[in-house]
Design an enzyme around this catalytic site. Structure first.
Site, PDB file in Angstrom:
ATOM      1  N   SER A  72       0.699  -1.407   0.243  1.00 21.64           N
ATOM      2  CA  SER A  72       0.218  -0.230   0.145  1.00 21.64           C
ATOM      3  C   SER A  72       0.688   1.632   0.160  1.00 21.64           C
ATOM      4  O   SER A  72       2.396   1.365   0.506  1.00 21.64           O
ATOM      5  CB  SER A  72      -1.164   0.051   1.168  1.00 21.64           C
ATOM      6  OG  SER A  72      -1.681  -0.945   1.549  1.00 21.64           O
TER       7      SER A  72
HETATM    8  N1  SAH Z   1       0.260  -4.499   3.957  1.00 20.10           N
HETATM    9  C1  SAH Z   1       0.004  -4.682   3.072  1.00 20.10           C
HETATM   10  C2  SAH Z   1      -0.395  -4.649   1.573  1.00 20.10           C
HETATM   11  C3  SAH Z   1      -1.295  -5.491   1.181  1.00 20.10           C
HETATM   12  S1  SAH Z   1      -2.532  -5.730  -0.185  1.00 20.10           S
HETATM   13  C4  SAH Z   1       1.518  -4.122   3.068  1.00 20.10           C
HETATM   14  O1  SAH Z   1       1.788  -3.085   3.726  1.00 20.10           O
HETATM   15  O2  SAH Z   1       2.245  -4.356   1.814  1.00 20.10           O
HETATM   16  C5  SAH Z   1      -3.341  -6.808  -0.117  1.00 20.10           C
HETATM   17  C6  SAH Z   1      -3.616  -8.623   0.742  1.00 20.10           C
HETATM   18  O3  SAH Z   1      -4.602  -8.858   0.778  1.00 20.10           O
HETATM   19  C7  SAH Z   1      -2.282  -9.223  -0.941  1.00 20.10           C
HETATM   20  O4  SAH Z   1      -1.278 -10.052  -0.516  1.00 20.10           O
HETATM   21  C8  SAH Z   1      -3.686 -10.229  -0.575  1.00 20.10           C
HETATM   22  O5  SAH Z   1      -3.097 -11.429  -1.290  1.00 20.10           O
HETATM   23  C9  SAH Z   1      -4.260 -10.330   0.914  1.00 20.10           C
HETATM   24  N2  SAH Z   1      -5.061 -11.270   1.009  1.00 20.10           N
HETATM   25  C10 SAH Z   1      -6.489 -10.915   0.370  1.00 20.10           C
HETATM   26  N3  SAH Z   1      -7.744 -11.994   0.864  1.00 20.10           N
HETATM   27  C11 SAH Z   1      -7.142 -12.563   1.986  1.00 20.10           C
HETATM   28  C12 SAH Z   1      -7.978 -12.711   2.881  1.00 20.10           C
HETATM   29  N4  SAH Z   1      -9.044 -13.412   2.822  1.00 20.10           N
HETATM   30  N5  SAH Z   1      -6.406 -13.091   3.599  1.00 20.10           N
HETATM   31  C13 SAH Z   1      -5.925 -13.045   4.382  1.00 20.10           C
HETATM   32  N6  SAH Z   1      -4.834 -11.862   2.836  1.00 20.10           N
HETATM   33  C14 SAH Z   1      -5.580 -11.618   1.656  1.00 20.10           C
END
Ligand code: SAH
Length: 223
Positions: A72
């Protein structure tokens, strides 16, 4: 340490300071607290991006981390962390670990006396996050691979929960696993999304906190 590494570290340090003052100037004003800016000032974001993106690590936008997912934008992490009002020693659950960067900022905020549990659906990204957090020296973050819409009942209840992907609605298991008096931030919506701050007291209340763009939350209580 070689001179080259020292030079690179000094350079990242300078870029991090610049990013934080840019966030203070452009977003500031109550949206990102001083406490959160100080935490972000400590997290080496260049250790949470792919090698090809190192030169962009301190720019305020999302970057690809592979598997169709992104780390993000720093301002988004700052806003979400500020809404939670984190205090030292809190137990925090993050859904969507991705690169591990957001978890590292949460770890700075709760300090060594608190714990961050982070769930990531994609196994390779859970490993990427774990490695990045280890390289950056965070010992109070536990990354688990799995469906975060179910929460992580074995360590519940949590003081705060933060969801880093957009949900169709607030997953009930997350409400159940939040402490009374606890707070949760969660983006809701498919094409247009709003960030919500959820409070759990006698009743569950939801407050809108602005339009956002996140990847979808995929799972049993997701899309
Ligand atoms: N917080 C992260 C941003 C991640 S983007 C950072 O700082 O880099 C969102 C993430 O959520 C993705 O990696 C995706 O694979 C994950 N995601 C989507 N659905 C999910 C679920 N049900 N459980 C866990 N992760 C999930």
């Amino acid at each position: 340490m070689t001179d080259t590494i020292r030079l690179a570290d000094a350079n990242f340090e300078r870029l991090r300071a610049r990013l934080v003052s840019q966030l203070r100037r452009q977003i500031g004003g109550g949206h990102i607290s001083e406490q959160v800016l100080a935490a972000m000032r400590n997290v080496p974001r260049h250790l949470f991006v792919r090698e090809s993106d190192i030169s962009n690590a301190y720019e305020d936008y999302p970057l690809s981390i592979g598997h169709g997912q992104t780390i993000s934008a720093p301002h988004m992490v700052g806003i979400m962390c500020s809404l939670l009002g984190i205090e030292k020693g809190m137990k925090i659950l993050e859904i969507g670990g991705g690169s591990g960067y957001h978890a590292a900022v949460l770890a700075e905020l709760t300090g060594p006396g608190g714990t961050v549990y982070s769930i990531e659906r994609i196994t390779e990204l859970a490993e990427f996050a774990r490695q990045n957090l280890t390289d950056a020296g965070y010992k109070n973050v536990v990354v688990t691979a799995g469906d975060g819409t179910l929460g992580l009942s074995e360590h519940a209840p949590y003081d705060c929960i933060t969801v880093a992907c957009a949900a169709p609605a607030v997953p009930q298991p997350l409400v159940d696993q939040l402490k009374r008096g606890g707070r949760m931030t969660i983006p809701i919506g498919k094409y247009t999304q709003e960030l919500y701050l959820v409070h759990k007291n006698d009743v569950i209340s939801k407050e809108k906190s602005g339009g956002v763009v996140f990847v979808p939350l995929i799972g049993e209580y997701g899309f």
